[in-house]
Motif scaffolding. Structure first.
Motif, PDB file in Angstrom:
ATOM      1  N   SER A  82     -12.212   4.573 -16.078  1.00  0.00           N
ATOM      2  CA  SER A  82     -11.165   4.206 -14.564  1.00  0.00           C
ATOM      3  C   SER A  82     -10.277   3.270 -15.567  1.00  0.00           C
ATOM      4  CB  SER A  82     -11.925   3.644 -13.695  1.00  0.00           C
ATOM      5  OG  SER A  82     -12.780   5.170 -13.543  1.00  0.00           O
ATOM      6  N   GLU A  83     -10.581   2.342 -15.972  1.00  0.00           N
ATOM      7  CA  GLU A  83      -9.349   1.775 -16.349  1.00  0.00           C
ATOM      8  C   GLU A  83      -8.138   2.205 -17.439  1.00  0.00           C
ATOM      9  OE1 GLU A  83     -11.769  -1.201 -18.785  1.00  0.00           O
ATOM     10  OE2 GLU A  83     -12.547  -2.183 -17.205  1.00  0.00           O
ATOM     11  N   LEU A  84      -8.416   3.197 -18.409  1.00  0.00           N
ATOM     12  CA  LEU A  84      -7.382   4.405 -18.808  1.00  0.00           C
ATOM     13  C   LEU A  84      -7.016   4.272 -17.847  1.00  0.00           C
ATOM     14  CD1 LEU A  84      -6.543   4.804 -21.070  1.00  0.00           C
ATOM     15  CD2 LEU A  84      -7.698   6.477 -20.938  1.00  0.00           C
ATOM     16  N   THR A 101      -8.120   1.041  -5.545  1.00  0.00           N
ATOM     17  CA  THR A 101      -9.086   1.167  -5.068  1.00  0.00           C
ATOM     18  C   THR A 101     -10.531   1.679  -5.401  1.00  0.00           C
ATOM     19  OG1 THR A 101      -7.624   0.435  -3.330  1.00  0.00           O
ATOM     20  CG2 THR A 101      -9.638   1.383  -2.751  1.00  0.00           C
ATOM     21  N   ILE A 102     -10.051   3.291  -5.416  1.00  0.00           N
ATOM     22  CA  ILE A 102     -11.504   4.314  -6.291  1.00  0.00           C
ATOM     23  C   ILE A 102     -11.915   3.436  -7.359  1.00  0.00           C
ATOM     24  CG2 ILE A 102     -11.951   6.974  -6.873  1.00  0.00           C
ATOM     25  CD1 ILE A 102      -9.712   7.076  -5.331  1.00  0.00           C
ATOM     26  N   SER A 103     -10.643   2.987  -8.453  1.00  0.00           N
ATOM     27  CA  SER A 103     -12.173   2.627  -9.830  1.00  0.00           C
ATOM     28  C   SER A 103     -12.450   1.146  -9.242  1.00  0.00           C
ATOM     29  CB  SER A 103     -10.348   2.062 -10.656  1.00  0.00           C
ATOM     30  OG  SER A 103     -11.234   1.928 -11.474  1.00  0.00           O
ATOM     31  N   GLU A 104     -12.654   0.518  -8.304  1.00  0.00           N
ATOM     32  CA  GLU A 104     -12.726  -0.699  -7.932  1.00  0.00           C
ATOM     33  C   GLU A 104     -14.733  -0.048  -6.675  1.00  0.00           C
ATOM     34  OE1 GLU A 104     -10.606  -3.274  -5.805  1.00  0.00           O
ATOM     35  OE2 GLU A 104     -10.008  -4.502  -7.864  1.00  0.00           O
ATOM     36  N   SER A 105     -14.052   0.656  -6.248  1.00  0.00           N
ATOM     37  CA  SER A 105     -15.239   1.505  -5.590  1.00  0.00           C
ATOM     38  C   SER A 105     -16.622   1.530  -6.568  1.00  0.00           C
ATOM     39  CB  SER A 105     -15.251   2.215  -4.282  1.00  0.00           C
ATOM     40  OG  SER A 105     -13.900   1.295  -3.532  1.00  0.00           O
ATOM     41  N   ALA A 106     -15.927   2.682  -7.693  1.00  0.00           N
ATOM     42  CA  ALA A 106     -16.511   3.021  -8.350  1.00  0.00           C
ATOM     43  C   ALA A 106     -18.048   1.721  -9.442  1.00  0.00           C
ATOM     44  CB  ALA A 106     -16.167   4.571  -9.370  1.00  0.00           C
ATOM     45  N   ASP A 107     -17.015   1.026  -9.576  1.00  0.00           N
ATOM     46  CA  ASP A 107     -17.888   0.386 -10.130  1.00  0.00           C
ATOM     47  C   ASP A 107     -18.760  -0.559  -9.275  1.00  0.00           C
ATOM     48  OD1 ASP A 107     -17.816  -1.436 -12.921  1.00  0.00           O
ATOM     49  OD2 ASP A 107     -16.863  -3.774 -11.348  1.00  0.00           O
ATOM     50  N   LEU A 108     -18.006  -0.537  -8.191  1.00  0.00           N
ATOM     51  CA  LEU A 108     -19.198  -1.548  -7.315  1.00  0.00           C
ATOM     52  C   LEU A 108     -20.207  -0.831  -6.843  1.00  0.00           C
ATOM     53  CD1 LEU A 108     -16.791  -3.088  -4.846  1.00  0.00           C
ATOM     54  CD2 LEU A 108     -19.124  -4.368  -6.875  1.00  0.00           C
ATOM     55  N   LEU A 109     -20.429   0.824  -6.714  1.00  0.00           N
ATOM     56  CA  LEU A 109     -21.309   1.725  -6.668  1.00  0.00           C
ATOM     57  C   LEU A 109     -22.630   1.860  -7.658  1.00  0.00           C
ATOM     58  CD1 LEU A 109     -22.499   3.892  -4.813  1.00  0.00           C
ATOM     59  CD2 LEU A 109     -20.653   6.092  -5.390  1.00  0.00           C
ATOM     60  N   TRP A 110     -21.676   1.871  -9.310  1.00  0.00           N
ATOM     61  CA  TRP A 110     -22.418   2.279 -10.029  1.00  0.00           C
ATOM     62  C   TRP A 110     -23.499   0.725 -10.145  1.00  0.00           C
ATOM     63  CZ3 TRP A 110     -23.886   5.822 -13.251  1.00  0.00           C
ATOM     64  CH2 TRP A 110     -23.279   7.107 -13.634  1.00  0.00           C
ATOM     65  N   THR A 111     -23.113  -0.475  -9.943  1.00  0.00           N
ATOM     66  CA  THR A 111     -23.623  -1.770  -9.796  1.00  0.00           C
ATOM     67  C   THR A 111     -24.764  -1.685  -9.250  1.00  0.00           C
ATOM     68  OG1 THR A 111     -21.978  -2.646 -11.150  1.00  0.00           O
ATOM     69  CG2 THR A 111     -23.309  -4.556  -9.883  1.00  0.00           C
ATOM     70  N   ASP A 112     -24.683  -1.305  -7.474  1.00  0.00           N
ATOM     71  CA  ASP A 112     -25.403  -1.335  -7.075  1.00  0.00           C
ATOM     72  C   ASP A 112     -27.007  -0.413  -7.139  1.00  0.00           C
ATOM     73  OD1 ASP A 112     -26.176  -1.846  -4.598  1.00  0.00           O
ATOM     74  OD2 ASP A 112     -25.707   0.223  -3.571  1.00  0.00           O
ATOM     75  N   TYR A 113     -26.212   0.698  -7.634  1.00  0.00           N
ATOM     76  CA  TYR A 113     -27.301   2.055  -7.603  1.00  0.00           C
ATOM     77  C   TYR A 113     -27.785   0.902  -8.826  1.00  0.00           C
ATOM     78  CZ  TYR A 113     -29.454   6.427  -9.663  1.00  0.00           C
ATOM     79  OH  TYR A 113     -29.580   7.412  -9.852  1.00  0.00           O
ATOM     80  N   HIS A 114     -27.603   1.328 -10.027  1.00  0.00           N
ATOM     81  CA  HIS A 114     -28.725   0.087 -10.631  1.00  0.00           C
ATOM     82  C   HIS A 114     -29.339  -0.798 -10.630  1.00  0.00           C
ATOM     83  CE1 HIS A 114     -29.882  -1.581 -14.388  1.00  0.00           C
ATOM     84  NE2 HIS A 114     -30.069  -1.269 -15.175  1.00  0.00           N
ATOM     85  N   LYS A 222     -23.993  11.196  -3.429  1.00  0.00           N
ATOM     86  CA  LYS A 222     -23.257  11.759  -2.165  1.00  0.00           C
ATOM     87  C   LYS A 222     -21.701  10.835  -2.318  1.00  0.00           C
ATOM     88  CE  LYS A 222     -26.300  13.495   1.372  1.00  0.00           C
ATOM     89  NZ  LYS A 222     -27.393  12.988   2.257  1.00  0.00           N
ATOM     90  N   GLU A 223     -22.070   9.002  -2.501  1.00  0.00           N
ATOM     91  CA  GLU A 223     -20.339   8.164  -2.139  1.00  0.00           C
ATOM     92  C   GLU A 223     -19.697   8.950  -3.868  1.00  0.00           C
ATOM     93  OE1 GLU A 223     -20.052   6.700  -0.054  1.00  0.00           O
ATOM     94  OE2 GLU A 223     -21.960   6.811   1.937  1.00  0.00           O
ATOM     95  N   MET A 224     -20.492   8.784  -4.439  1.00  0.00           N
ATOM     96  CA  MET A 224     -19.373   9.274  -5.641  1.00  0.00           C
ATOM     97  C   MET A 224     -18.587  10.466  -5.056  1.00  0.00           C
ATOM     98  SD  MET A 224     -18.654   7.934  -8.943  1.00  0.00           S
ATOM     99  CE  MET A 224     -19.397   6.572  -9.106  1.00  0.00           C
ATOM    100  N   GLY A 225     -19.362  11.871  -5.124  1.00  0.00           N
ATOM    101  CA  GLY A 225     -18.475  12.644  -4.072  1.00  0.00           C
ATOM    102  C   GLY A 225     -17.293  12.530  -3.729  1.00  0.00           C
ATOM    103  N   LYS A 226     -17.627  11.157  -3.028  1.00  0.00           N
ATOM    104  CA  LYS A 226     -16.820  11.543  -2.230  1.00  0.00           C
ATOM    105  C   LYS A 226     -15.383  10.650  -2.915  1.00  0.00           C
ATOM    106  CE  LYS A 226     -19.402  10.299   2.390  1.00  0.00           C
ATOM    107  NZ  LYS A 226     -19.826   9.923   3.390  1.00  0.00           N
ATOM    108  N   LEU A 227     -15.444   9.411  -3.732  1.00  0.00           N
ATOM    109  CA  LEU A 227     -14.649   9.248  -4.339  1.00  0.00           C
ATOM    110  C   LEU A 227     -13.614  10.183  -5.014  1.00  0.00           C
ATOM    111  CD1 LEU A 227     -16.373   5.758  -5.821  1.00  0.00           C
ATOM    112  CD2 LEU A 227     -14.791   6.340  -3.645  1.00  0.00           C
ATOM    113  N   GLY A 232      -9.101  13.522  -6.566  1.00  0.00           N
ATOM    114  CA  GLY A 232      -8.604  14.500  -7.312  1.00  0.00           C
ATOM    115  C   GLY A 232      -7.792  15.207  -5.684  1.00  0.00           C
ATOM    116  N   ASN A 233      -7.267  14.893  -4.358  1.00  0.00           N
ATOM    117  CA  ASN A 233      -6.348  15.022  -3.452  1.00  0.00           C
ATOM    118  C   ASN A 233      -5.644  13.502  -4.082  1.00  0.00           C
ATOM    119  OD1 ASN A 233      -7.985  16.501  -1.867  1.00  0.00           O
ATOM    120  ND2 ASN A 233      -9.389  14.598  -0.860  1.00  0.00           N
ATOM    121  N   THR A 234      -5.900  12.736  -5.171  1.00  0.00           N
ATOM    122  CA  THR A 234      -4.641  11.874  -5.208  1.00  0.00           C
ATOM    123  C   THR A 234      -3.751  12.382  -6.367  1.00  0.00           C
ATOM    124  OG1 THR A 234      -5.847   9.720  -4.688  1.00  0.00           O
ATOM    125  CG2 THR A 234      -3.771   9.744  -5.813  1.00  0.00           C
TER     126      THR A 234
END
Length: 458
Positions: A82-84, A101-114, A222-227, A232-234
């Motif tokens: 994502s950073e790249l 925004t998607i990159s930050e949301s994905a990072d938070l989602l991974w952290t919360d999941y772990h 599910k949340e990662m699929g939305k991101l 993909g839309n972007t």
């Protein structure tokens, strides 16, 4: 005061030593069949269930830790990707803020999941396994007290059956027997109640643990699929933004060249003997149609010979048939791309079609000869049971004494397990190449490590 304390300690030690001697004697007599042993088949079955439950729980704990390590590694890899993407995303491209925004949301989602996996699965499993060491110690203590009980019972029975009875010894033996019986029955009753209850609790624990893991993983995906859908839309919007923009091609002329089809065909040039050449029937400008480069020449096999006159005759015949009725494209001032496209689709001759079959066969045999000559020899000076080499892709900190610490870049020599039945799925046995080169001590340095943290080298 010091002498009194020393005397008490010495007496306590002597008493313990005497107990150990009596237990050893009793076990020897029982093995020889000279003394009967108190057995409880129901309790022994409970102990077998306990050991099985402990083994399964320990393996589950080990695999869950490996799973969490993989989740963390996947988080780091996704974060770097994502950073790249943010780094290469130019400011004037559409959706730059959305990508951030998607990159930050994905990072938070991974952290919360772990973190939720640790709280709801790993810590619960640690608490569940925390009760086993105490029960295991009490089972061992019960075994010792059972030997004491049997020893006191046999001593009391021997005094009762003696011809000459000593009332003092009889009373003391009876007292020791009753005391040993009381101690044994207390610990035995407690374990008879706890072990079946612990065995039955495993089902509820497994259900809760895997329900938590499955629910967390389902929510995460599910949340990662939305991101991912948003990303993909972007990308689709970015494609639409640049759909009408042409990419510059290095070396292309700044002004287009006009091409016109001519009805005249150029005469066929004869090839000099011994060097067959092939001409295309369409002469198109380099700017309009890219040139096809022929592959480099392949040396002939010594087992095959080709007469120059025969090859030249075949090539000349094919070239004559190909060039019949051909057209040429001449350069003009303005571009006529429709004419070029139509002409190139209708008539295209490649150099591959005009190469003699005998030459193609020769190249295959020559290639195979070269391949066989460059087969490397097998490596030597490897540990017994060596299979292949792997390189560590990520750091791995061992969680047990039989595991191997890895740093990214370490090369490990994979060997065969001494007992293949002990090998777990996803784990390999190996020794670091540096340790083997320096120490040559397989017994001291060989350990297990997770296979998914490495890549195979050979």
């Amino acid at each position: 005061m010091a002498e009194s304390t020393k005397g008490v300690s010495a007496g306590f030690i002597a008493k313990n030593v005497q107990k150990k001697i009596n237990r050893a004697q009793e076990k020897v007599l029982q093995k020889l069949g000279k003394a009967d042993e108190t057995k409880d088949e129901q309790f022994e079955q409970c102990v077998q269930n306990f050991n099985r439950q402990l083994t399964e729980g320990s393996k589950l704990q080990k695999d869950l830790r490996t799973y969490l390590t993989s989740v963390k590694a996947m988080h780091e890899a996704t974060k770097k990707l994502s950073e790249l993407l943010e780094e290469i995303y130019e400011p004037d491209w559409v959706g730059k803020e959305t990508v951030h925004t998607i990159s930050e949301s994905a990072d938070l989602l991974w952290t919360d999941y772990h973190q939720k996996l640790v709280d709801q699965a790993l810590l619960t499993l640690d608490t569940y396994l925390g009760q086993f060491p105490d029960i295991k110690t009490r089972i061992a203590k019960r075994g010792r007290k059972l030997v004491d009980y049997d020893s006191a019972r046999h001593h009391y029975e021997s005094l009762q059956g003696a011809k000459k009875k000593d009332d003092g010894k009889m009373a003391k033996a009876e007292e020791e027997f009753l005391k040993a019986q009381k101690v044994f029955e207390e610990i035995n009753i407690d374990l008879q109640e706890e072990l079946p209850s612990l065995w039955n609790s495993r089902v509820g624990f497994y259900v809760n643990t895997f329900q938590s893991i499955a629910g967390l993983e389902e929510t995460f995906h599910k949340e990662m699929g939305k991101l991912n859908q948003g990303l993909g839309n972007t990308m689709n919007q970015l494609e639409q933004q640049h759909v009408n923009k042409t990419l510059p091609i290095k070396g292309a002329p700044s002004t287009p060249v006009k091409h016109e089809v001519s009805d005249a065909s150029p005469p066929l040039e004869e090839s000099p003997p011994g060097s067959p050449t092939v001409k295309s029937d369409n002469h198109v400008s380099v700017a309009a149609v890219p040139t096809t480069h022929a592959p480099p020449p392949v040396p002939k096999s010594p087992s095959q010979t080709v007469e120059p006159e025969y090859v030249n005759t075949e090539v000349a015949a094919e070239a004559t048939e190909t060039c019949a009725g051909s057209t040429t494209l001449e350069e003009q001032d303005e571009p006529t791309y429709a004419v070029v496209e139509k002409e190139t689709e209708a008539q295209t001759v490649t150099t591959k079609d005009t190469v003699p079959a005998v030459v193609m066969e020769t190249s295959v045999e020559s290639t195979n000869d070269a391949l066989y000559e460059t087969v490397p020899a097998e490596e030597s000076d490897m540990p017994p049971g060596f299979q292949f080499k792997v390189r560590a892709l990520h750091d791995y900190n061992a969680t047990d004494t039989d595991e191997l610490n890895l740093k990214a870049g370490d090369v490990v020599l994979v060997i065969i397990y001494d007992n293949p039945e002990e090998q777990d799925d996803g784990w390999l046995m190996g020794i670091k190449e540096a340790d083997w080169t320096q120490k040559k001590d397989l017994k001291s340095f060989a350990r297990v490590f997770p296979e998914n943290f490495t890549e195979r080298l050979q």
